[in-house]
Design a protein around this motif. Sequence first.
Motif, PDB file in Angstrom:
ATOM      1  N   UNK A 150      18.544 -19.459  85.212  1.00  0.00           N
ATOM      2  CA  UNK A 150      18.020 -19.745  86.547  1.00  0.00           C
ATOM      3  C   UNK A 150      17.571 -18.551  87.351  1.00  0.00           C
ATOM      4  N   UNK A 151      17.991 -17.334  86.962  1.00  0.00           N
ATOM      5  CA  UNK A 151      17.781 -16.166  87.823  1.00  0.00           C
ATOM      6  C   UNK A 151      16.312 -15.798  87.998  1.00  0.00           C
ATOM      7  N   UNK A 152      15.448 -16.167  87.070  1.00  0.00           N
ATOM      8  CA  UNK A 152      14.030 -15.789  87.153  1.00  0.00           C
ATOM      9  C   UNK A 152      13.236 -16.708  88.085  1.00  0.00           C
ATOM     10  N   UNK A 153      13.852 -17.791  88.538  1.00  0.00           N
ATOM     11  CA  UNK A 153      13.121 -18.816  89.285  1.00  0.00           C
ATOM     12  C   UNK A 153      12.737 -18.346  90.690  1.00  0.00           C
ATOM     13  N   UNK A 154      13.740 -18.081  91.526  1.00  0.00           N
ATOM     14  CA  UNK A 154      13.489 -17.766  92.929  1.00  0.00           C
ATOM     15  C   UNK A 154      12.667 -16.487  93.135  1.00  0.00           C
ATOM     16  N   UNK A 155      12.959 -15.380  92.414  1.00  0.00           N
ATOM     17  CA  UNK A 155      12.191 -14.152  92.657  1.00  0.00           C
ATOM     18  C   UNK A 155      10.905 -14.048  91.837  1.00  0.00           C
TER      19      UNK A 155
END
Length: 483
Positions: free
Chosen positions: A39-44
């Motif tokens: 999930x970490x690549x989604x928001x930034x």
Amino acid sequence: MSKSSFQRCITGEGLTGHLVFAIAAAAFGSSFQHGYNTGVVNAPQKLVEKFINETYFEKYNEMPSDSVVTVIFSVMVSVFCLGGMLGALGTAYLAENYGRKGGLLLNNVFVFIAAALMGFGKMARSYEMLIIGRFVIGLNSGLNAGLSPMYLTEISPVHLRGAVGTIYQLIIAFTILISQILGMPEILGTEEGWPVLFGLIIVPAIFMLATLPLCPESPKYILICKGKEVAAQKALKWFRGTGDVHFEMDEMRNESQELKMVPKVTLKEMWGNVVLRKPLIIAVVVMLSQQLSGINAVIFYSTSIFITAGLSNQAAIYATLGMGTVNVLMTVVSMILVEKAGRKTLHLIGLTGMMIITALLTLSLALTPKAAWLSYVSVFCIIGFIILFASGPGSIPWFLVAELFGQGARPIATSIAVSVNWLANFIVSLGFLPIVESIGEYTFLIFTAILAMCCLFTYNKVPETKGRTVEEITAEFREKSTN
């Protein structure tokens, strides 16, 4: 499962303090990496794409086209899955030579390497470091995805096996949500903060290294693979909090004796022996049904999907957080349902519902330009998709593989099934954006067709494993192969 067995599951009988501690040590430290890095690549995304744009210009003295930036970002996202696939192939080697617990501890070497690469990638002005770091943490996550469910299955009482197996997916869901919250512009989703966001993976690794050494190795591994009966009994007593472990010890002894009468299971044996081939095909298809359902297309690119559906950037971020929250809550619910309704039933209900919803999502996305209110239908479709995924297909494949095979075949079967899972994940994450650019909202119809085929297979071929020992399940395959 009988009523009394279900009551034991609900009341937590057999869920001792030591077992809870071991579950937390093994599951949190391992599945955190799997979920967080999904999930970490989604928001930034926009910030990382801007960094790629800048560093590409610095390196080649020309501005990259939007499609070039999209391809580089897609590679950065999907190479995590490629690493996961290769890592999963090493599951059997680590599990057999270093043990389930030993393999999990050793695997943290990759976390420290990946944290350094991704945490300092911006400082070094290198998007290549981000790509390599994502690959390395993928190796770690692929190994974790095989080793952790194996360890959890082997240390759990039969009546808690499904609920404990679900914990791996619960933490994945929880850490996807954590990564999305931390990635908000108000927290670490900033120009200065996003490298820290990628470097935080070091925290659960430290947690595992501090806690898991205090727990015993899997009693089954100690007895069956190492032949140490006294040590296995001691470990089992530690997990159960009682000296009355004679029944479980007898079961493990019987399994150990049976394994001595058959040759060591090899890759060739897995396919050549019909008793092993049937559950292997089931394990592989169940894993494919999880990843080719389109779940990671939704997770990786949910914010973009919501924006496409007509929401503002801020509203899309909050909709993504709502999606992550629902995922966590429904995975908790599935921990109870999996021991009541059964594995096959929940998996089939989830797949069928997701098939219907992907068709509805395609329709709403296609018609949104003509009727703006349909953007909210798209949001509800995605949340419904997440609910159905979390209710069964999200968690069941991870521990179902361990339930289908005896101790001798379990490591190599897990290695094959989990590597297939990551391969499918890689294909979806790499191909989703280019396919969307080609056929737009109709991309989800591909998932509809795949889900329809998986529903048919699950209904006709997947056995129910609820409340049954591994020996009973493998005996069923043996009986069917002789008929």
